[in-house]
Design a protein around this motif. Structure first.
Motif, PDB file in Angstrom:
ATOM      1  N   ARG A 105      -8.523   9.787   5.118  1.00  0.00           N
ATOM      2  CA  ARG A 105      -8.681   9.730   3.672  1.00  0.00           C
ATOM      3  C   ARG A 105      -8.184  11.044   3.112  1.00  0.00           C
ATOM      4  NH1 ARG A 105      -9.881   6.294   0.300  1.00  0.00           N
ATOM      5  NH2 ARG A 105     -10.675   4.821   1.822  1.00  0.00           N
ATOM      6  N   ASP A 155       1.841   7.827   2.652  1.00  0.00           N
ATOM      7  CA  ASP A 155       0.741   7.904   1.697  1.00  0.00           C
ATOM      8  C   ASP A 155       0.447   6.483   1.248  1.00  0.00           C
ATOM      9  OD1 ASP A 155       0.633  10.747   1.731  1.00  0.00           O
ATOM     10  OD2 ASP A 155       2.399  10.778   0.435  1.00  0.00           O
ATOM     11  N   ALA A 209       0.758  -1.242   0.000  1.00  0.00           N
ATOM     12  CA  ALA A 209       0.000   0.000   0.000  1.00  0.00           C
ATOM     13  C   ALA A 209       0.790   1.296   0.000  1.00  0.00           C
ATOM     14  CB  ALA A 209      -0.942  -0.001   1.206  1.00  0.00           C
ATOM     15  N   ARG A 233       2.657   4.354  -1.045  1.00  0.00           N
ATOM     16  CA  ARG A 233       2.948   5.071  -2.289  1.00  0.00           C
ATOM     17  C   ARG A 233       4.017   6.132  -2.092  1.00  0.00           C
ATOM     18  NH1 ARG A 233      -3.177   6.293  -4.422  1.00  0.00           N
ATOM     19  NH2 ARG A 233      -3.613   4.211  -5.234  1.00  0.00           N
ATOM     20  N   ALA A 277      -2.281   3.542  -0.701  1.00  0.00           N
ATOM     21  CA  ALA A 277      -3.377   3.282  -1.630  1.00  0.00           C
ATOM     22  C   ALA A 277      -4.670   3.356  -0.823  1.00  0.00           C
ATOM     23  CB  ALA A 277      -3.210   1.902  -2.260  1.00  0.00           C
ATOM     24  N   GLY A 278      -5.739   3.795  -1.443  1.00  0.00           N
ATOM     25  CA  GLY A 278      -6.943   4.092  -0.681  1.00  0.00           C
ATOM     26  C   GLY A 278      -8.093   3.124  -0.784  1.00  0.00           C
ATOM     27  N   ASP A 279      -7.851   1.894  -1.212  1.00  0.00           N
ATOM     28  CA  ASP A 279      -8.994   0.987  -1.323  1.00  0.00           C
ATOM     29  C   ASP A 279      -9.439   0.508   0.060  1.00  0.00           C
ATOM     30  OD1 ASP A 279      -7.782  -1.774  -0.746  1.00  0.00           O
ATOM     31  OD2 ASP A 279      -6.490  -1.055  -2.371  1.00  0.00           O
ATOM     32  N   PRO A 289     -10.007  10.336  -2.997  1.00  0.00           N
ATOM     33  CA  PRO A 289     -10.905   9.202  -3.247  1.00  0.00           C
ATOM     34  C   PRO A 289     -10.176   7.865  -3.312  1.00  0.00           C
ATOM     35  CG  PRO A 289     -10.822  10.682  -5.152  1.00  0.00           C
ATOM     36  CD  PRO A 289     -10.018  11.312  -4.072  1.00  0.00           C
ATOM     37  N   ASP A 290      -8.936   7.877  -3.737  1.00  0.00           N
ATOM     38  CA  ASP A 290      -8.154   6.644  -3.858  1.00  0.00           C
ATOM     39  C   ASP A 290      -6.878   6.697  -3.025  1.00  0.00           C
ATOM     40  OD1 ASP A 290      -9.950   5.522  -5.741  1.00  0.00           O
ATOM     41  OD2 ASP A 290      -9.022   6.721  -7.317  1.00  0.00           O
ATOM     42  N   ALA A 291      -6.895   7.481  -1.953  1.00  0.00           N
ATOM     43  CA  ALA A 291      -5.669   7.658  -1.177  1.00  0.00           C
ATOM     44  C   ALA A 291      -5.962   7.823   0.302  1.00  0.00           C
ATOM     45  CB  ALA A 291      -4.906   8.875  -1.688  1.00  0.00           C
ATOM     46  N   GLU A 294      -7.534   0.190   3.857  1.00  0.00           N
ATOM     47  CA  GLU A 294      -8.010   0.959   5.011  1.00  0.00           C
ATOM     48  C   GLU A 294      -8.336   0.038   6.183  1.00  0.00           C
ATOM     49  OE1 GLU A 294     -11.111   4.501   6.224  1.00  0.00           O
ATOM     50  OE2 GLU A 294     -11.279   3.600   4.230  1.00  0.00           O
TER      51      GLU A 294
END
Length: 118
Positions: free
Chosen positions: A84, A53, A38, A40, A55-57, A87-89, A61
């Motif tokens: 959050r 940072d 995850a 980044r 990945a936001g899936d 939207p994706d992070a 989470e």
């Protein structure tokens, strides 16, 4: 750790950690997996503050919330904040008191080594 390998020993874990010694390599492996899957980017905002940072899936989470909650329960000096950032992070802020900067140093090194180049 310039060779890309991540140590699995628990010699860096402080005495304040109440996680049983036998379980420490498993916990480290969980952090390493989160970092590989995850992370980044990472920023050291201060000696006592690391920002990752992620990945936001939803799976990331859930895994990050579970892992940081369990880590906080045995190493109460960690302050984790997951938010959050898009939207994706996700952003994972990790703070420690001045007396535990060495532990944050190791966590930051592990994150960088496990995540590798992106």
């Amino acid at each position: 750790m310039s060779d890309g390998r991540v140590a699995t020993d628990d010699s860096w874990a402080p005495d304040a950690c109440t996680l049983p010694t036998a379980e420490r390599p498993l916990r480290l492996a969980e952090f390493d997996q989160l970092f590989r899957d995850a992370v980044r980017g990472a920023d050291r905002l201060s000696a006592q503050h690391l920002r990752l940072d992620l990945a936001g899936d939803a799976q990331v989470e859930e895994a990050a919330r579970d892992l940081t909650a369990r880590e906080s329960s045995c190493c109460s000096f960690f302050a984790f904040a997951l938010s959050r950032s898009g939207p994706d992070a996700l952003t994972l802020d990790v703070r420690v008191p001045a007396a535990r900067v060495d532990v944050l140093d190791t966590l930051a090194d592990r994150a960088a080594s496990a995540a590798g180049p992106r």
